[in-house]
Write a protein that holds these residues in place. Structure first.
Motif, mmCIF file in Angstrom:
data_model
loop_
_atom_site.group_PDB
_atom_site.id
_atom_site.type_symbol
_atom_site.label_atom_id
_atom_site.label_comp_id
_atom_site.label_asym_id
_atom_site.label_seq_id
_atom_site.Cartn_x
_atom_site.Cartn_y
_atom_site.Cartn_z
ATOM 1 N N LYS A 12 0.722 -1.211 -0.069
ATOM 2 C CA LYS A 12 0.075 0.076 -0.158
ATOM 3 C C LYS A 12 0.807 1.234 -0.060
ATOM 4 O O LYS A 12 1.837 1.171 0.615
ATOM 5 N N LYS A 237 -14.236 -8.827 -2.238
ATOM 6 C CA LYS A 237 -13.996 -7.445 -2.311
ATOM 7 C C LYS A 237 -15.219 -6.921 -3.054
ATOM 8 O O LYS A 237 -15.890 -5.876 -2.731
ATOM 9 N N GLY A 285 -8.084 -4.664 6.724
ATOM 10 C CA GLY A 285 -8.763 -4.525 5.331
ATOM 11 C C GLY A 285 -10.166 -5.389 5.991
ATOM 12 O O GLY A 285 -11.196 -5.171 5.384
ATOM 13 N N THR A 286 -9.987 -6.393 6.902
ATOM 14 C CA THR A 286 -11.246 -6.953 7.237
ATOM 15 C C THR A 286 -12.124 -6.258 8.059
ATOM 16 O O THR A 286 -13.124 -6.290 8.234
ATOM 17 N N SER A 288 -13.439 -3.602 7.296
ATOM 18 C CA SER A 288 -14.388 -2.937 6.221
ATOM 19 C C SER A 288 -15.750 -3.761 6.052
ATOM 20 O O SER A 288 -16.702 -3.334 5.489
ATOM 21 N N ASP A 327 -10.917 1.668 1.333
ATOM 22 C CA ASP A 327 -9.387 1.324 1.861
ATOM 23 C C ASP A 327 -8.954 1.824 2.959
ATOM 24 O O ASP A 327 -8.071 1.164 3.538
ATOM 25 N N SER A 330 -7.574 -0.277 6.062
ATOM 26 C CA SER A 330 -6.293 -0.820 5.812
ATOM 27 C C SER A 330 -5.042 0.048 5.436
ATOM 28 O O SER A 330 -3.807 -0.634 5.375
#
Length: 343
Positions: A12, A237, A285-286, A288, A327, A330
């Motif tokens: 990222k 996603k 990420g999880t 979200s 995003d 994350s």
């Protein structure tokens, strides 16, 4: 500097600018890593990681060539030590070099060491508290090598927990009451690793990693619906999975996440004088996943917020604002690294 976060599933990138006390997102990009290029936060394939960093830089359209990266907390030894208060940086460095072997269990020629004076010692007014951080040189050099493949120069190597702590300052305004004086549990749920950091008065007082992450959901989607790992990741996603996905796959995974968060908090309570926290902040990420924060709040009986470090920032026209918002949880570590530009 670009903030470059190399996790076990993706790279990222984030670039910030600052005008007065307001930040602006100038560029950002995320690119998945090939399987096993990074295993439990250790880079195992420098070339593959370097190529993904190159891709993420091209995608972001940033012209900046200096970067800040981080090593994971489990690779670093940190210790607060007391030193005489009148020393300048060079004298302190000499003193630490002669005494470091009492604090660090590796040969000193194999470690990278840094230190920062925190302030006067509460125990002895003649001394200052100094934060000492050390990790094996190979952990630092392998990250520098990966960035070099992408044509970037590593200006700062930070520690993930401190990058997270820095980004948490931006989230304090989303917590009610005076967050600075509160106990905040930050649960960062990555692809393979979940890290709990507890912040008291904005400073990290506890951190613990456990093997659990979003990859378990991806693998379950892959297994149940006969998809490749890449297809399963995309479906997770973007949606488009069969009707039973919510009840048969996602619900049990959310339950597992809630259990992991509750267990991590219990470990913290068991090893400290605290028996409650004021807030749980979900990152990674999880975080979200729709409804997850509510489930955690219900289970832990603690107000739970999904981290968004960009809530009060303006965004450059070349940045896709809705993708950035998705995003955001994350990008906490990348954000904390990008903030090093303004130290």
């Amino acid at each position: 500097m670009l903030g470059i976060d190399i996790s076990s599933s993706s790279v990222k990138l984030l670039e910030l600018s600052r005008h007065g006390d307001r930040y602006r997102v100038e560029s950002y990009a995320v690119e998945p890593l090939p399987a096993d290029a990074v295993v439990e936060k250790n880079i195992t394939d420098v070339e593959a990681v370097g190529e993904v960093v190159k891709k993420v830089v091209a995608k972001s359209k940033s012209g900046i060539k200096l970067a800040a990266v981080a090593v994971s907390g489990s690779a670093v030894i940190t210790k607060t030590i007391q030193m005489p208060s009148g020393l300048n940086d060079f004298e302190m460095e000499d003193e630490i070099a002669t005494e470091a072997d009492q604090y660090i269990p590796y040969p000193l020629d194999e470690v990278a060491i840094d230190f920062e004076t925190i302030g006067p010692s509460e125990i002895n007014p003649e001394q200052v508290d100094v934060l000492l951080a050390a990790c094996r040189k190979e952990n630092v050099e392998i990250r520098e090598d990966a960035l070099q493949v992408a044509g970037l120069t590593t200006k700062v190597v930070d520690v993930e927990a401190y990058a997270m702590e820095r980004a948490c300052r931006l989230v304090e305004s989303q917590l009610e009451d005076d967050a600075e004086e509160q106990l905040v549990a930050v649960v960062d749920i990555g692809a393979t690793m979940t890290t709990l950091s507890v912040l008291a008065d904005g400073k990290t007082i506890y951190t613990r990693e456990q093997l659990f992450g979003g990859k378990q959901l991806t693998e379950e989607i892959q297994r149940r619906y006969g998809l490749s790992l890449e297809e399963a990741g995309m479906a997770k996603k973007q949606g488009g999975l069969p009707d039973d996905y919510e009840s048969e796959v996602l619900a049990p995974f959310k339950e597992a996440v809630v259990q992991q968060v509750a267990r991590a908090l219990q470990f913290f309570f068991g090893s400290s004088q605290y028996n409650a926290v004021d807030y749980v902040l979900l990152a990674g990420g999880t975080a979200s996943i729709a409804g997850l924060a509510e489930n955690v709040e219900q289970k832990t009986a603690t107000p739970t917020v999904v981290a968004n470090p960009f809530a009060d920032m303006s965004v450059s026209s070349k940045v896709n604002a809705s993708a950035l918002s998705n995003d955001a949880p994350s990008l906490m570590i990348a954000c904390g690294l990008a903030m090093r530009s303004f130290d």
